[in-house]
Design a protein around this motif. Structure first.
Motif, PDB file in Angstrom:
ATOM      1  N   UNK A  64      18.171  23.781  34.942  1.00 23.19           N
ATOM      2  CA  UNK A  64      17.035  22.944  35.354  1.00 23.19           C
ATOM      3  C   UNK A  64      15.723  23.498  34.796  1.00 23.19           C
ATOM      4  N   UNK A  65      14.735  22.595  34.658  1.00 27.33           N
ATOM      5  CA  UNK A  65      13.357  22.970  34.290  1.00 27.33           C
ATOM      6  C   UNK A  65      13.287  23.685  32.947  1.00 27.33           C
ATOM      7  N   UNK A  66      14.039  23.222  31.959  1.00 27.18           N
ATOM      8  CA  UNK A  66      13.933  23.787  30.610  1.00 27.18           C
ATOM      9  C   UNK A  66      12.661  23.285  29.940  1.00 27.18           C
ATOM     10  N   UNK A  67      12.153  24.068  28.986  1.00 29.50           N
ATOM     11  CA  UNK A  67      10.930  23.712  28.258  1.00 29.50           C
ATOM     12  C   UNK A  67      11.264  23.542  26.783  1.00 29.50           C
ATOM     13  N   UNK A  68      10.565  22.602  26.160  1.00 28.20           N
ATOM     14  CA  UNK A  68      10.841  22.335  24.752  1.00 28.20           C
ATOM     15  C   UNK A  68       9.624  21.672  24.119  1.00 28.20           C
ATOM     16  N   UNK A  69       9.490  21.871  22.809  1.00 29.40           N
ATOM     17  CA  UNK A  69       8.455  21.188  22.030  1.00 29.40           C
ATOM     18  C   UNK A  69       9.140  20.212  21.079  1.00 29.40           C
ATOM     19  N   UNK A  70       8.625  18.998  21.005  1.00 29.44           N
ATOM     20  CA  UNK A  70       9.221  17.979  20.141  1.00 29.44           C
ATOM     21  C   UNK A  70       8.163  17.386  19.219  1.00 29.44           C
ATOM     22  N   UNK A  71       8.623  16.987  18.037  1.00 30.13           N
ATOM     23  CA  UNK A  71       7.778  16.251  17.098  1.00 30.13           C
ATOM     24  C   UNK A  71       8.428  14.888  16.875  1.00 30.13           C
ATOM     25  N   UNK A  72       7.654  13.838  17.045  1.00 33.84           N
ATOM     26  CA  UNK A  72       8.197  12.485  16.974  1.00 33.84           C
ATOM     27  C   UNK A  72       7.369  11.640  16.013  1.00 33.84           C
ATOM     28  N   UNK A  73       8.072  10.835  15.200  1.00 35.22           N
ATOM     29  CA  UNK A  73       7.403   9.873  14.320  1.00 35.22           C
ATOM     30  C   UNK A  73       7.154   8.614  15.128  1.00 35.22           C
ATOM     31  N   UNK A  74       5.892   8.297  15.398  1.00 36.78           N
ATOM     32  CA  UNK A  74       5.558   7.125  16.210  1.00 36.78           C
ATOM     33  C   UNK A  74       5.555   5.864  15.360  1.00 36.78           C
ATOM     34  N   UNK A  75       4.860   5.899  14.249  1.00 37.52           N
ATOM     35  CA  UNK A  75       4.792   4.746  13.338  1.00 37.52           C
ATOM     36  C   UNK A  75       4.763   5.260  11.904  1.00 37.52           C
ATOM     37  N   UNK A  76       5.469   4.543  11.038  1.00 36.44           N
ATOM     38  CA  UNK A  76       5.485   4.906   9.622  1.00 36.44           C
ATOM     39  C   UNK A  76       5.777   3.659   8.800  1.00 36.44           C
ATOM     40  N   UNK A  77       5.059   3.438   7.720  1.00 39.04           N
ATOM     41  CA  UNK A  77       5.341   2.265   6.880  1.00 39.04           C
ATOM     42  C   UNK A  77       6.581   2.484   6.037  1.00 39.04           C
ATOM     43  N   UNK A  78       7.228   1.403   5.669  1.00 38.63           N
ATOM     44  CA  UNK A  78       8.397   1.503   4.805  1.00 38.63           C
ATOM     45  C   UNK A  78       8.030   1.512   3.336  1.00 38.63           C
ATOM     46  N   UNK A  79       6.824   0.984   2.985  1.00 36.04           N
ATOM     47  CA  UNK A  79       6.415   0.887   1.588  1.00 36.04           C
ATOM     48  C   UNK A  79       4.978   1.370   1.442  1.00 36.04           C
ATOM     49  N   UNK A  80       4.648   1.787   0.238  1.00 32.23           N
ATOM     50  CA  UNK A  80       3.291   2.191  -0.089  1.00 32.23           C
ATOM     51  C   UNK A  80       3.013   1.957  -1.558  1.00 32.23           C
ATOM     52  N   UNK A  81       1.759   1.679  -1.895  1.00 34.50           N
ATOM     53  CA  UNK A  81       1.361   1.438  -3.280  1.00 34.50           C
ATOM     54  C   UNK A  81       1.116   2.778  -3.966  1.00 34.50           C
ATOM     55  N   UNK A  82       1.727   2.955  -5.139  1.00 37.41           N
ATOM     56  CA  UNK A  82       1.529   4.185  -5.897  1.00 37.41           C
ATOM     57  C   UNK A  82       0.046   4.341  -6.227  1.00 37.41           C
ATOM     58  N   UNK A  83      -0.449   5.549  -5.987  1.00 43.55           N
ATOM     59  CA  UNK A  83      -1.857   5.820  -6.222  1.00 43.55           C
ATOM     60  C   UNK A  83      -2.722   5.628  -4.991  1.00 43.55           C
ATOM     61  N   UNK A  84      -2.153   5.118  -3.899  1.00 47.44           N
ATOM     62  CA  UNK A  84      -2.899   4.929  -2.668  1.00 47.44           C
ATOM     63  C   UNK A  84      -2.287   5.787  -1.561  1.00 47.44           C
ATOM     64  N   UNK A  85      -2.950   5.780  -0.411  1.00 51.38           N
ATOM     65  CA  UNK A  85      -2.483   6.551   0.726  1.00 51.38           C
ATOM     66  C   UNK A  85      -1.931   5.615   1.804  1.00 51.38           C
TER      67      UNK A  85
END
Length: 696
Positions: free
Chosen positions: A183-204
């Motif tokens: 019981x009462x274990x501690x942990x740190x997590x990193x989660x991807x909330x939103x991410x695009x599937x595509x991006x234009x080369x040369x842009x962010x």
């Protein structure tokens, strides 16, 4: 073991209502006789009872019953989160103890079901992942009637992702959960909330991530360093706040899949760092490839370049042909010339950086482009641009060659001053057979259809780069080179148009020029030194592209951190490959010492590791609804008892499995209680007894 059960059954010859009516009618005179104290009424009543009983047709029924064993499930969670800490040891100790106790219980069929992460099936990709114990329970009990189910014991950490909620749980055999972890274990997590599937080369693009220190509290957020690694390159670090959605900007530098990994530092007292990482795969697409084509003079091969580049919908072509060089002097009035001024400054100073590729086709130094602008082109290449020179005879002339200009510092070959003008057939070099630009092109010639001849080649000595094709006297014909951040190609002949016209059968001019142009513009599929990986069903396919055979093995890092070395098999076209079976969903990293490839099986960020803390929350609704219990293994392994269906299924230090008492009938024997002969004797006897009594 079989058992017999005896009972009396009735099979009336007439409906029961008829028997009831006859009994009522006959009972009236019997009652009247008793009231009048008439003689022989007892015997007459007995005869009437025998007649009515005969109509009811009683028989003795004996059933042969075979008791059925109750079915109990022992479900063992072998998912990835069970590898955290000492949970595996806890689980196996509990399973061994439970199996020993269950084996001592009579009339109980114990089935052990081991369930891991959602498996990969050939030709399919998992869409949910996670630990799915209740799906496995439903499959195992599909052929077991409800009246034979004794109960289910789960040995898990509580992170079950198909457990029914409080509103969906259904009553039934008790479900007990024995939890690994604490019981009462501690942990740190990193989660991807939103991410695009595509991006234009040369842009962010913007990716939203979140770092949480579990369990959440009302404390002020802490600063957490997050390392960001793109396509296996050295990481950059950002300081983000925990407990908040943070936006990170990712530059898309090339076409194709860009794999971005996020990793946060471990927290003090953290349970595991396996969920401190997240990955995003963003597909880079080019808006338009801008190509500048400068033809030094009209010639037969000029249209080949134009047609090739105009036919590609992804290419935005700007083409200029120098029809009237400055040294040409005649009396033609300027207003009668149907030409436009060559926008030298706009192309080679103002807008040069907007182009992806500059092509010089048979261009000679004739004073059209000043030396300053040629220096701009050389800097454009060193900063990451691409240059392709298809040379003509002018490249061999001391005062016309571009090699004697500032552009010469980026050209890979130096002219010898000799022009070879005789027929020859281009050949792919051994190095070219492994290079993606020319690999496989010679297969047609090898099958008995040789390429057509060319008749002019400018001789040159290669200073740097790779010679992929040779011509007359095995002299260099096609040379590719990397200069700084950019790339340069030289085609040391202007006769490729003969292939386009089909002379002597022609040759693969379109494919060669297309590959060469796209290699110069850094298309990832044409990289000559690359490591690639992809998931196909339940197999990991690895491919290494190299210009020289490389026997060194690659290292596969599985989602759970397991490292495996695999030796690739050398194939054709500079490819070496391997196919490895996999069973875990998650991110696979493949390394060969200089290159890194990433492949995601199922979801890139599997739900199994979103939260690995052991918990009672998910299984409590199912346990309470079925009368089971949820308890921690650190508090001890409970005893197992058999209980009646109407009694409690758990108590202090024990859990219960139902005794249902189900059976199957294996045989039935029916014996008539009033055989016709015996019935006749009894009726006649009653009549004689009644007559004698009344005759006194």
């Amino acid at each position: 073991m079989s058992a017999a059960l005896t009972s009396i059954a009735f099979s009336p010859f007439v409906p029961w209502w008829t028997i009831g009516a006859l009994a009522t009618v006959a009972l009236l005179p019997i009652c009247f006789g008793f009231v009048r104290s008439a003689r022989g009424m007892v015997w007459r009543a007995g005869m009437l009872a025998l007649l009515l009983l005969a109509l009811a047709n009683p028989s003795l029924v004996e059933e042969q019953r075979r008791p059925q064993q109750d079915v109990a499930l022992l479900v063992v969670d072998e998912s990835g989160s069970q590898g955290v800490g000492d949970r595996t040891a806890q689980r196996e100790e509990a399973v061994a103890r439970l199996q020993e106790e269950l084996s001592d219980l009579r009339d109980l069929d114990v089935r052990v079901v081991r369930v891991g992460d959602e498996k990969l099936a050939p030709g399919t990709e998992p869409t949910e992942g996670g630990t799915r114990l209740f799906g496995a329970i439903a499959r195992e009990l599909a052929d077991v009637p409800v009246q034979r189910r004794a109960g289910t014991i789960l040995v898990t950490d509580g992170q079950v992702h198909d457990a029914p909620s409080a509103g969906d749980a259904q009553p039934g055999a008790p479900v007990h959960a024995l939890l690994t972890g604490r019981p009462a274990e501690r942990d740190r997590t990193l989660r991807i909330v939103r991410a695009p599937g595509f991006g234009i080369v040369g842009q962010e693009v913007e990716v939203t991530i979140r770092v949480d220190d579990l369990p959440l509290s009302g404390d002020r957020p802490t600063v957490v360093p997050v390392a960001i690694r793109q396509d296996g390159q050295p990481a950059r670090t950002l300081n983000l706040l925990s407990g908040r959605d943070e936006i990170v900007r990712i530059p898309i530098e090339r076409a194709g899949g860009t794999v971005v990994e996020f990793e946060t530092a471990s927290a003090p007292g953290e349970l595991t760092d396996i969920n401190n990482r997240g990955v995003v795969v963003i597909n880079g697409v080019r808006d338009r490839l801008r190509v500048l084509l400068v033809s030094g003079q009209p010639h037969a091969g000029e249209r080949v370049w134009r047609n090739l580049l105009k036919s590609d919908p992804a290419v935005d072509l700007v083409h200029f042909t120098i029809l009237r060089p400055p040294e040409k002097q005649d009396a033609t009035p300027i207003r009668e010339l149907s030409l436009i001024a060559f926008p030298i400054r706009e192309l080679f100073e103002v807008k040069l950086s907007e182009f992806d590729l500059v092509i010089f086709d048979r261009y000679s130094r004739r004073g059209v482009i000043p030396q300053l602008y040629l220096s701009n082109i050389a800097k454009f290449v060193q900063d990451g641009g691409a240059l392709l020179e298809a040379v003509g005879p002018g490249f061999a002339e001391p005062f016309a060659t571009l090699y004697r200009t500032p552009l010469g510092q980026v050209l890979p070959s130096e002219p010898t001053g000799r022009v070879i003008e005789r027929g020859f057939r281009p050949k792919v070099t051994p190095l070219g057979e492994r290079h993606p630009v020319t690999a496989g092109l010679a297969e047609r010639a090898a099958r008995g259809a040789p390429w057509g001849r060319w008749f002019r080649q400018v001789d040159a000595d290669v200073r740097e780069g790779e010679t992929l094709m040779t011509g007359a006297d095995d002299r260099p014909l096609l040379v590719l080179s990397r200069i700084g951040e950019g790339r340069v190609g030289q085609l040391l002949s202007d006769h490729i148009w003969l292939w386009a016209r089909g002379f002597e059968g022609g040759g693969p001019h379109g494919e060669l020029l297309r590959r060469m142009a796209h290699w110069l513009m850094k298309e990832p599929d044409l990289e000559e030194d690359a490591l690639r990986a992809e998931i196909s069903g339940d197999r990991l396919l690895i491919q290494r592209q190299s210009l020289a055979p490389d026997p060194a093995p690659v290292t596969i890092v599985a989602p759970d951190g397991t490292r495996t070395e695999v030796t690739l098999e050398d194939g054709t076209g500079g490819h070496s490959t391997a196919s490895v079976p996999i069973a875990q969903a998650g991110l696979y990293r493949i390394e060969d010492g200089s290159n890194t490839a990433i492949a995601a099986a199922g979801p890139p960020n599997p739900v199994e590791f979103t939260d690995v803390r052991a918990t009672t929350r998910r299984l409590t609704p199912a346990a309470e609804t079925t009368g089971g219990d949820v308890r921690w293994l650190v508090d001890g392994i409970p005893d197992i008892r058999r209980v009646r269906p109407d009694s409690g299924a758990h108590g202090r230090g024990w859990i219960g499995l139902r005794v249902n008492g189900d059976y199957t009938v294996t045989g039935v024997r029916e014996i008539p209680l009033l055989p016709p002969l015996a019935l006749l004797v009894l009726i006649c006897g009653n009549l004689v007894a009644a007559w004698r009594r009344e005759a006194r």
